[in-house]
Scaffold this motif. Structure first.
Motif, PDB file in Angstrom:
ATOM      1  N   ILE A 184      -4.259  72.841  52.005  1.00 28.75           N
ATOM      2  CA  ILE A 184      -3.543  73.171  50.491  1.00 28.75           C
ATOM      3  C   ILE A 184      -3.451  74.475  50.361  1.00 28.75           C
ATOM      4  CG2 ILE A 184      -3.243  72.493  48.373  1.00 28.75           C
ATOM      5  CD1 ILE A 184      -3.919  69.507  49.228  1.00 28.75           C
TER       6      ILE A 184
ATOM      7  N   ALA B 278      -1.432  76.879  52.129  1.00 26.58           N
ATOM      8  CA  ALA B 278       0.053  76.754  51.985  1.00 26.58           C
ATOM      9  C   ALA B 278       0.236  77.433  50.634  1.00 26.58           C
ATOM     10  CB  ALA B 278       0.460  75.250  52.282  1.00 26.58           C
TER      11      ALA B 278
ATOM     12  N   THR C  91       3.709  71.146  48.228  1.00 29.42           N
ATOM     13  CA  THR C  91       2.875  70.774  49.170  1.00 29.42           C
ATOM     14  C   THR C  91       2.895  69.093  49.063  1.00 29.42           C
ATOM     15  OG1 THR C  91       1.683  72.700  49.461  1.00 29.42           O
ATOM     16  CG2 THR C  91       0.639  70.727  50.348  1.00 29.42           C
TER      17      THR C  91
END
Length: 464
Positions: free
Chosen positions: A227, A230, A237
């Motif tokens: 996470i 990203a 997400t």
């Protein structure tokens, strides 16, 4: 249908066209060239595609990308590998649809195929995907170069075995949706630990288009790491998994007598129930990732359920067939394409659910580095849990596992696939369930082919 004209190829690759031609496909392996294809004559340390130009044109090639003189219709460039990348870039640039990128230590090819099957239900003929496991520095640009210009959704698998590789590939693919299926020990010879593998897989998010979506496994111990990877690139997400905290989660996953699973999934306040033809909880996880991606892409979720119910097993990744054994037929589960500790455990768990006596033909797991012996020995418990009565172990690296199983199950440790196939002729009996799995380099696909051919020969004999 024209995929590329000579003028378009020359413009994309900064080359010079020696003749006017139009190509309907692209290949860099001369054995795969068909009528109307463009042949890219790649050069490398061990081969030179220019040696196969005559063969490619004998098979019907329309033109070639070359870096040396030839009398055949061609576009000449300075570097054919760079030209292949340029052609892939040009294909991506002219495509106005949605692009989905898939990576992961396990499950990426299966997820890619499931995504294609699901999306093709909603957009028949308008979905393009990378074929086979074309997921590396040559396979990805080739898959892009093969994409028709009017494609509405493209699905591309990306792999790596070193840090930095995925960053390059995702820069070519430029996905709108990027999926990491799972993180597991794979290629550990090249990484300090699993966290480093997670970091390398997280490179896929660097190529996300503005407004792009990252899809990550909630149940992974590396979830927060993914996470965080990203966050700088993804507008959103989405997590998937079995835990109630996942955005897309399985409320229920029940094994059916056929081996399929009945799954009820929740996506926010929506619920979808479907039958998943492929057995095993690892496939349930794949299906949840597929649901998340299809939902983001705006396709019909109900059609996803139909596609997942009808998916056949993939060769080397779960395909099943009956093969002759002493006294009748046995079930063969073909997982021969590749293996790492996580996928070994997952497929052994699938074997555990099958009726009959269980036989496991397991090839060594490669690229595991200094931890290899431990990873192999640790398969003993999953093998026992799968109620394996006979383990046929292939390759030198299987020695620690053979030692760990000694006196607990029947063990045969052989050097190669040919020997394994020979042993099976006397070992397998009617009603057995046989799992074949190992790293691709071990060549267990030859065992599968031998068993399949034996079945085909027997069937032909009955019919004459």
């Amino acid at each position: 249908m024209t995929l590329w004209t000579a003028a378009e190829i020359a413009a994309a690759t900064y080359g010079v066209a020696a003749a006017d031609f139009a190509a309907g496909g692209v290949a860099f392996d001369s054995r795969e060239v068909g009528p109307g294809d463009l042949f890219v004559a790649l050069t490398g340390d061990s081969t030179d595609g220019h040696r196969f130009l005559d063969q490619a044109f004998a098979q019907g090639a329309a033109g070639a990308i070359v870096s040396a003189d030839t009398a055949h219709p061609h576009v000449r460039v300075a570097d054919t590998f760079a030209a292949l990348n340029d052609l892939g870039r040009a294909a991506r640039a002219r495509m106005a649809g949605t692009v989905i990128g898939v990576t992961g230590s396990v499950g990426k090819t299966s997820a890619k195929e499931a995504l294609f099957a699901a999306l093709d239900r909603s957009l028949p003929g308008d979905v393009h995907r990378s074929v086979k496991s074309y997921n590396n520095h040559t396979g990805v640009p080739l898959s892009l170069a093969r994409m028709p210009r009017d494609t509405k959704v493209g699905v591309f698998e990306m792999g790596m075995n070193h840090a930095g590789e995925l960053g390059v590939l995702t820069g070519l693919v430029r996905p709108h949706i990027a999926i990491v299926t799972a993180i597991a020990p794979a290629h550990t010879a090249f990484f300090a630990d699993e966290s480093a593998i997670a970091d390398a897989k997280g490179e896929i998010f660097r190529g996300l288009e503005p407004g792009g979506v990252a899809i990550v496994p909630y149940d992974s111990p590396h979830r927060d790491r993914l996470i965080a990877a990203a966050a700088p690139y993804a507008a959103r997400t989405i997590t998937f998994g079995l835990d109630k905290g996942a955005d897309v989660r399985a409320v229920e996953a029940m094994r059916l007598p056929s081996g399929a699973s009945f799954v009820t999934a929740k996506l926010g306040d929506r619920e979808l129930s479907f039958t998943l033809s492929q057995p095993g909880m690892h496939w349930v996880s794949n299906a949840l990732a597929v649901l998340a991606a299809v939902d983001v892409a705006g396709a019909d979720l109900a059609r996803v359920g139909l596609a997942l119910a009808e998916m056949g097993g993939l060769a080397g990744r779960g395909a099943r067939f009956l093969a002759p054994a002493v006294g009748g037929d046995m079930l063969v589960i073909d997982e021969s394409y590749n293996a790492n500790p996580a996928s070994m455990r997952a497929t052994l768990a699938v074997l555990a659910e099958e009726p009959g006596r269980h036989i496991a033909v397991l090839g060594e797991m490669r690229e595991l580095g200094d931890a290899s012996a431990g990873y192999h020995a640790d398969l003993a418990d999953p093998i026992l849990a799968a109620r394996v009565e006979a383990a046929l172990l292939v390759g030198e690296a299987m020695t620690p596992l053979a030692q760990a199983l000694e006196g607990r199950v029947e063990v045969m440790h052989v050097p190669d696939a040919a020997t394994a196939l020979g042993r099976l002729k006397d070992l397998a009996r009617a009603g057995d369930a046989l799992l074949v799995k190992g790293s691709n380099g071990v060549g267990l696909s030859r065992v599968v082919a031998g068993l399949a051919n034996a079945g085909a020969s027997q069937a032909q004999g009955v019919g004459t």
